[in-house]
Scaffold this motif. Structure first.
Motif, short mmCIF file in Angstrom:
data_model
loop_
_atom_site.label_atom_id
_atom_site.label_comp_id
_atom_site.label_asym_id
_atom_site.label_seq_id
_atom_site.Cartn_x
_atom_site.Cartn_y
_atom_site.Cartn_z
N GLY B 35 51.63 -41.91 -6.56
CA GLY B 35 52.91 -41.33 -6.98
C GLY B 35 53.68 -42.28 -7.87
N ASN B 36 54.90 -41.90 -8.21
CA ASN B 36 55.72 -42.72 -9.11
C ASN B 36 56.00 -44.09 -8.53
N ALA B 37 56.19 -44.12 -7.22
CA ALA B 37 56.54 -45.39 -6.59
C ALA B 37 55.31 -46.18 -6.17
N GLY B 38 54.15 -45.68 -6.55
CA GLY B 38 52.93 -46.40 -6.23
C GLY B 38 52.32 -46.01 -4.90
N GLU B 39 52.97 -45.09 -4.16
CA GLU B 39 52.40 -44.70 -2.88
C GLU B 39 51.22 -43.75 -3.11
N ILE B 40 50.29 -43.78 -2.19
CA ILE B 40 49.12 -42.91 -2.34
C ILE B 40 49.52 -41.48 -1.98
N LEU B 41 49.25 -40.57 -2.92
CA LEU B 41 49.65 -39.18 -2.68
C LEU B 41 48.64 -38.49 -1.79
N ASP B 42 49.12 -37.49 -1.12
CA ASP B 42 48.31 -36.64 -0.28
C ASP B 42 47.13 -36.08 -1.08
N SER B 43 45.99 -35.95 -0.45
CA SER B 43 44.84 -35.41 -1.17
C SER B 43 45.03 -33.93 -1.50
N SER B 44 46.10 -33.34 -0.93
CA SER B 44 46.36 -31.93 -1.26
C SER B 44 46.60 -31.73 -2.75
N PHE B 45 46.87 -32.86 -3.41
CA PHE B 45 47.09 -32.75 -4.85
C PHE B 45 45.86 -32.21 -5.57
N LYS B 46 44.70 -32.42 -4.93
CA LYS B 46 43.47 -31.97 -5.58
C LYS B 46 43.48 -30.48 -5.91
N ILE B 47 44.24 -29.72 -5.14
CA ILE B 47 44.26 -28.28 -5.39
C ILE B 47 44.85 -27.98 -6.76
N PHE B 48 45.60 -28.96 -7.25
CA PHE B 48 46.18 -28.78 -8.57
C PHE B 48 45.12 -28.52 -9.63
N TYR B 49 43.94 -29.17 -9.47
CA TYR B 49 42.87 -28.99 -10.45
C TYR B 49 42.35 -27.57 -10.48
N PHE B 50 42.53 -26.85 -9.37
CA PHE B 50 42.21 -25.42 -9.38
C PHE B 50 43.40 -24.61 -9.87
N HIS B 51 44.54 -25.00 -9.32
CA HIS B 51 45.74 -24.20 -9.51
C HIS B 51 46.09 -24.01 -10.99
N LEU B 52 46.14 -25.09 -11.72
CA LEU B 52 46.54 -24.99 -13.12
C LEU B 52 45.56 -24.17 -13.95
N PRO B 53 44.24 -24.46 -13.87
CA PRO B 53 43.31 -23.63 -14.65
C PRO B 53 43.37 -22.15 -14.27
N ILE B 54 43.53 -21.88 -12.97
CA ILE B 54 43.60 -20.48 -12.55
C ILE B 54 44.81 -19.80 -13.18
N ALA B 55 45.94 -20.53 -13.16
CA ALA B 55 47.15 -19.96 -13.76
C ALA B 55 46.93 -19.70 -15.25
N MET B 56 46.29 -20.68 -15.92
CA MET B 56 46.03 -20.50 -17.35
C MET B 56 45.16 -19.27 -17.59
N VAL B 57 44.14 -19.13 -16.74
CA VAL B 57 43.23 -18.00 -16.92
C VAL B 57 43.98 -16.68 -16.72
N SER B 58 44.89 -16.63 -15.76
CA SER B 58 45.60 -15.37 -15.55
C SER B 58 46.48 -15.06 -16.76
N TYR B 59 47.12 -16.09 -17.32
CA TYR B 59 47.90 -15.84 -18.55
C TYR B 59 47.00 -15.35 -19.68
N LEU B 60 45.85 -16.01 -19.78
CA LEU B 60 44.89 -15.63 -20.82
C LEU B 60 44.48 -14.17 -20.64
N ALA B 61 44.17 -13.80 -19.39
CA ALA B 61 43.72 -12.43 -19.12
C ALA B 61 44.79 -11.42 -19.52
N PHE B 62 46.06 -11.73 -19.21
CA PHE B 62 47.11 -10.76 -19.51
C PHE B 62 47.39 -10.72 -21.01
N THR B 63 47.16 -11.85 -21.68
CA THR B 63 47.28 -11.81 -23.14
C THR B 63 46.21 -10.89 -23.72
N VAL B 64 45.01 -10.96 -23.13
CA VAL B 64 43.94 -10.07 -23.59
C VAL B 64 44.35 -8.61 -23.37
#
Lengths: 224, 236, 251
Positions: B35-64
């Motif tokens: 984190g910003n203060a140097g503390e080790i963040l929760d591994s739950s952050f890993k879900i972000f690697y799914f979350h963001l691409p999934i969100a992008m894909v849904s935007y992409l789909a609706f643009t289509v």
């Protein structure tokens, strides 16, 4: 444009003759207010709490009554093939949309005008800042109606149109209801018009975009 | 209309390993987040690697959906209607996944499944709009009319989304912030380091490919259905 | 290309609704002042053809010229030349007879100064002047039909399109309808009518068409047809070929 006004006048004239839609809209909005008043009965003496509830309650009443009215807006036009009669005449499709939007908006204004005094009585509430409130209600209602009229025409040709309209309409009016509720809240707690500038801006943008897009795509909703 | 069977297979064959690599990178390649203060963040952050691409894909789909709807109204060919329908179906699934992954992440970091935060709420609005789109399609029997009215809704619905985002942001910023802006303000709060960016990029690619293959499969399915109906019709 | 005296000229017209072909390569010239009747079983494409003429449906292929104007380019100009009557009345039940006509007069762009006199004279000709302040919804079927004829003739159209105007009319009302139909408007009004009533049509019209499965299968002037019986035989032989009982039952 003149023809749109004639269409709106025609709608209002036949509506005022029966007052069918107007009455049901009014009663519906009254019932919403009463139900809220009953369920919040304990807190009605605390002005601060009422102040927080008021904008939400008002707009829920307006939205529900408006949806009810919109669901009949094109259904009436379907009787006797009147919509086809309109389509047969040498007018732009968009003037039908504009005319219907105007008449629907006027009906909603009437309902709103009569709902607010009832609200004041049942919620023991004193409304301030009437001009600002009128502006917010005007902009919010116009945005609601410009999307609603389009979707009313669209859902009129679906199965189970009365159910379809709210399903289609409610997600699309989030961007108009949120700023309208916020601005109403600010106005009611003695905020001036200056303090709701960003909400007003958003409402104006929404109104313009959907009024223009509505005119552009309306002809596709009434095609045969 | 039918997209080449071979291409469809090739797309699937490419997607599968990229997806595996992307997942592998999340769990084995990315170093522990700090984190910003140097503390080790929760591994739950890993879900972000799914979350963001999934969100992008849904935007992409609706643009289509939006573009295909415009094309349909302009050209009135059922081809574009199939594209819009397929993209909307895939998009709704992804929009739902955005809500799910978002809530899981929110629970782990903030302790609530749901907060009325602009992006979360916009995702919800998006999901509802396209759920309504699919319901509208179900309520219409005649193919030509269904395509036309769905296209109108596909256009109007898409336009309402950015407005939803603006209004929700306005709404929330009027209230005191419940959480520090940084925890969700920028894309994940200080995503630095090439390994993180690389992982994110590979995941984006993987999900984009997944979207493309699902869309192509769905379109082909629909086209086959059309063909079958056609044969039935000609036969009768 | 089109003959000069054609008021409606249709070339290579096709219309499909999804998979279903409603009209298939229709070519048709209609002369100014002609009274044409169109027969055919349900689903033959008659109504679709009429709706394309009135520009409320766009054809999938082909072109239609009305008075030399392309329907694709200036549909509203063509709509101004057309009056339409169908089994639907196109009337607002809550409005008075006069209000209905005034409203549609405005839609058709009749000038404000002329509206009252025009409405009065048309109400007189359909024999409804005395009832003009009553709501259209309170009228009988025959009166409604007369009012809807008035509505269609209000702007003095050059072309009158009628889709099964006899539906729901009793004999008396039907006779009344014919009187108004033949009596109003100038003789150079072009009339096109879809009907199942062969006897009445044979008496009134100049030219008879039979449509089946989206095509025109028969097209003759009345003078070329010997009798109603001969025409009925023709009709059955055309429609029977594709044997659907539904078509025959309509004769």
């Amino acid at each position: 444009m003149k023809k749109s006004l004639y269409i709106a006048a025609k709608d209002l004239r036949s509506e005022f003759r029966t007052k069918q839609m107007l009455n049901s809209m009014l009663i519906f909005s009254l019932i919403v207010i009463v139900i809220f008043s009953i369920s919040f009965g304990d807190v009605l003496s605390q002005t601060e709490l009422v102040e927080k509830l008021a904008p939400g309650v008002l707009w829920v009443a307006f939205t529900f009554a408006g949806t009810l009215g919109l669901s009949r807006s094109f259904a009436g036009e379907m009787e006797n093939g009147c919509l086809e009669g309109l389509k047969l005449s040498p007018i732009d499709r968009s003037s039908i949309y504009i005319g219907k939007t105007i008449s629907n908006a006027i009906l909603m204004f009437i309902v709103e005008l009569l709902t607010i005094p009832i609200f004041i009585v049942l919620f023991n509430y004193n409304i301030s800042g009437i001009p600002g409130l009128a502006l917010v209600i005007f902009l919010g209602t116009f945005g609601f109606v410009s999307v609603g009229t389009l979707l009313s025409a669209l859902s009129a040709s679906t199965r189970a149109r009365e159910i379809m309209l709210p399903v289609l309409l409610l997600p699309l009016i989030i961007p108009v209801i949120i700023p309208a509720v916020m601005a109403t809240g600010t106005i009611l707690t003695d905020g001036g018009i200056g303090s709701i500038a960003s909400e007003l801006r958003l409402l104006v943008v929404y109104d313009l975009i959907f009024f223009v897009v509505g005119q552009l795509v309306f002809e596709y909703t009434v095609m045969d | 209309m039918l997209i080449d069977r071979k291409k469809e297979k090739v797309l699937a064959i490419i997607t599968a390993p990229v997806m595996l690599i992307a997942i592998g990178m999340i769990f084995f390649y990315v170093p522990q987040m700090k984190g910003n203060a140097g503390e080790i963040l929760d591994s739950s952050f890993k879900i972000f690697y799914f979350h963001l691409p999934i969100a992008m894909v849904s935007y992409l789909a609706f643009t289509v959906v939006f573009i295909a709807s415009i094309m349909h109204l302009k050209g009135n060919s059922s081809k574009w209607d199939i594209v819009a329908h397929s993209a909307a179906e895939v998009g709704v699934v992804f929009a739902f996944l955005v809500l799910v992954t978002g809530s899981i992440w929110a629970k782990a970091t903030w302790g609530w499944y749901w907060i009325w935060e602009p992006r979360l709420t916009t995702s919800l609005a998006l999901f509802l709009v396209y759920l309504a789109y699919l319901m509208l399609r179900q309520a219409l029997e005649e193919p030509e009319k269904r395509a036309r009215l769905a296209a109108v809704f596909g256009i109007v619905g898409f336009i309402s989304v950015p407005l939803s985002f603006l209004s929700i942001r306005l709404w929330r910023s009027a209230h005191p912030l419940m959480f520090g802006g940084s925890s969700y303000g920028s894309s994940g709060g200080g995503l630095e380091g090439t390994s993180l960016q690389l992982t994110l990029a590979v995941n984006m690619l993987a999900f984009a490919l997944l979207f493309a293959s699902l869309l192509v499969y769905r379109i082909n399915n629909e086209a086959l259905k059309e063909e079958l109906e056609e044969m039935k019709y000609n036969h009768s | 290309m089109a003959p000069i005296d054609s008021i409606i000229s249709i070339t290579g017209l096709s219309k499909s609704f999804g998979r279903r072909k409603a009209l298939n390569n229709i070519n048709l010239e209609i002369k100014k002042g002609e009274f044409v009747t169109i027969f055919g079983p349900n689903g033959a494409g008659k109504t679709t053809l009429l709706k394309i003429m009135s520009t409320i449906i766009n054809p999938s292929r082909g072109s239609i010229l009305v008075n030399g104007i392309d329907a694709k380019k200036h549909p509203e100009k063509i709509r101004g030349m057309i009056g339409a009557i169908s089994h639907e009345t196109y009337l607002y039940d809550e409005l008075k007879a006069r209000e209905n006509l005034v409203f549609f007069a405005r839609m058709y762009g009749i000038e404000n100064d002329n509206i009252d006199s025009r409405v009065d004279s048309i109400l007189k000709s359909v024999n409804l002047l005395q009832r003009s302040d009553e709501r259209a919804g309170s009228f009988s079927r025959g009166m409604k039909q007369r009012l809807s004829i008035a509505r269609a003739l209000l702007h003095q159209p050059e072309i009158l399109l009628m889709d099964e105007p006899y539906t729901g009319l009793d004999q008396h009302a039907a006779a009344n309808f014919e009187r108004v139909l033949m009596g109003t408007g100038d003789s150079d009004v072009t009339r096109i009518m879809i009907t199942h009533n062969i006897e009445r049509a044979f008496e009134l019209c100049d030219r008879m068409l039979i449509m089946d499965r989206g095509e025109i299968r028969f097209d003759k002037l009345k003078t070329e047809i010997e009798s109603v019986e001969e025409f009925k035989e023709q009709y059955l032989s055309i429609v029977e070929k594709d044997t659907d009982a539904e078509g025959i039952s309509n004769v």
